[in-house]
Scaffold this motif. Structure first.
Motif, mmCIF file in Angstrom:
data_model
loop_
_atom_site.group_PDB
_atom_site.id
_atom_site.type_symbol
_atom_site.label_atom_id
_atom_site.label_comp_id
_atom_site.label_asym_id
_atom_site.label_seq_id
_atom_site.Cartn_x
_atom_site.Cartn_y
_atom_site.Cartn_z
ATOM 1 N N LEU A 95 43.417 11.611 101.786
ATOM 2 C CA LEU A 95 42.482 10.239 101.040
ATOM 3 C C LEU A 95 41.790 11.434 99.999
ATOM 4 O O LEU A 95 41.899 11.831 100.121
ATOM 5 C CB LEU A 95 41.321 10.128 102.107
ATOM 6 C CG LEU A 95 41.440 9.581 103.075
ATOM 7 C CD1 LEU A 95 40.386 8.602 103.499
ATOM 8 C CD2 LEU A 95 42.344 7.739 102.615
ATOM 9 N N ALA A 96 41.332 10.766 98.412
ATOM 10 C CA ALA A 96 40.979 11.683 97.509
ATOM 11 C C ALA A 96 40.078 10.568 97.101
ATOM 12 O O ALA A 96 39.779 9.020 97.042
ATOM 13 C CB ALA A 96 42.280 11.768 96.496
ATOM 14 N N PRO A 97 39.036 11.413 96.325
ATOM 15 C CA PRO A 97 38.395 9.775 95.415
ATOM 16 C C PRO A 97 39.147 9.541 94.162
ATOM 17 O O PRO A 97 40.406 10.181 94.408
ATOM 18 C CB PRO A 97 37.316 11.267 94.863
ATOM 19 C CG PRO A 97 37.537 12.828 95.633
ATOM 20 C CD PRO A 97 39.005 12.637 95.949
ATOM 21 N N ALA A 98 38.935 8.183 94.489
ATOM 22 C CA ALA A 98 39.495 7.122 93.398
ATOM 23 C C ALA A 98 40.012 8.235 92.219
ATOM 24 O O ALA A 98 38.769 7.861 91.619
ATOM 25 C CB ALA A 98 39.093 5.641 93.151
ATOM 26 N N GLY A 99 40.452 7.848 91.270
ATOM 27 C CA GLY A 99 40.678 8.200 89.696
ATOM 28 C C GLY A 99 41.118 10.001 90.029
ATOM 29 O O GLY A 99 40.804 10.191 88.629
ATOM 30 N N ALA A 100 41.091 10.657 91.065
ATOM 31 C CA ALA A 100 40.681 12.172 91.078
ATOM 32 C C ALA A 100 41.605 12.590 89.805
ATOM 33 O O ALA A 100 42.578 13.830 89.635
ATOM 34 C CB ALA A 100 41.408 12.353 92.553
ATOM 35 N N GLY A 101 43.238 11.582 89.827
ATOM 36 C CA GLY A 101 44.539 12.463 89.320
ATOM 37 C C GLY A 101 45.360 13.357 90.314
ATOM 38 O O GLY A 101 45.396 13.481 91.187
ATOM 39 N N GLY A 102 46.334 13.897 89.678
ATOM 40 C CA GLY A 102 47.495 14.825 90.086
ATOM 41 C C GLY A 102 48.506 14.280 90.859
ATOM 42 O O GLY A 102 48.933 13.001 90.791
#
Length: 246
Positions: A95-102
């Protein structure tokens, strides 16, 4: 425990060794097919116990491909069970924060603590050098004062005196209050307990170390001292209240 990398098995012109009696040789790859990967960088005294396959695919891309992440996991587990019925599998979603990119696969590798990805991240994500701040920075959290980026050589008691005034900005603090608050326990180190006349000496020493910014500690004639904030003065507060601020 550590992870070993997989690399394609190099092709050589050397003929394959004959299998030992009773051992079935693996089938040769089909013409044009890539060679099976092999383990590399395996330290002596270790053995392979399994592998990790990082799949970088967010939910939107999976939906565009006509599948969802849950079904993809199920299909991969089913394929593994078909090829190696005794294999044990475990799936984890990164999971990653929404809009984190990469890149998705890089996010997955970092979230699941892949050692090589973490090492690369630490090399490229070093904290930027803190810019030199002009003016005065009174850092309550670190107990320091910066004058145009240079740390002022204040003693502990001198900083306590300045902090006491800063935390009561806008108030004129009488000399008697400073003495009772900062020297209540008697002498500390080499500091003698001042009286209302010698408290001026402590303030004068503090001002001398503030250099061109000595006027932030203002004398209120006949009353005491006051902290005057200028446009070039900034204060960094601690995350918890100072123990001398009630």
């Amino acid at each position: 425990m550590s992870l070993a990398a997989l690399s394609p098995r190099p092709t050589t012109s050397r003929p394959a060794a004959a299998p030992a009696p009773g051992v079935v040789a693996p089938p040769a790859p089909a013409p044009g097919a890539s060679a099976a990967p092999r383990l590399r960088a395996v330290p002596d005294g270790t053995e392979a116990r399994g592998f990790v396959l990082y799949v970088g695919l967010d939910e939107a891309k999976a939906a565009a491909a006509g599948i969802d992440l849950g079904r993809l996991v199920t299909e991969l587990k089913r394929l593994t069970a078909e090829l190696a019925p005794t294999a044990e599998t475990h799936a984890a979603v990164a999971l990653a924060p929404a809009g984190a990119g990469g890149r998705d696969v890089d996010v997955v590798r970092l979230a699941l603590q892949d050692p090589s990805a973490l090492a690369r991240y630490r090399r490229t994500d070093e904290a930027p050098t803190e810019p030199v701040a002009e003016g005065v920075v009174i850092d309550i959290s670190r107990k320091r004062v910066l004058l145009d980026g240079e740390t002022a050589a204040l003693t502990y008691k001198e900083f306590e005196l300045l902090q006491y005034l800063v935390l009561r900005e806008g108030r004129t603090i009488e000399r008697a209050e400073l003495i009772s608050a900062l020297w209540a326990d008697g002498a500390e180190g080499d500091d003698d307990v001042p009286n209302e006349r010698t408290i001026d000496v402590h303030v004068r020493r503090l001002r001398a170390k503030l250099g061109g910014y000595d006027d932030i500690v203002r004398t209120v004639r006949g009353a005491g001292y006051r902290f005057d904030r200028h446009a070039d003065v900034s204060i960094r507060y601690a995350s918890t209240p100072s123990p001398d601020f009630f």
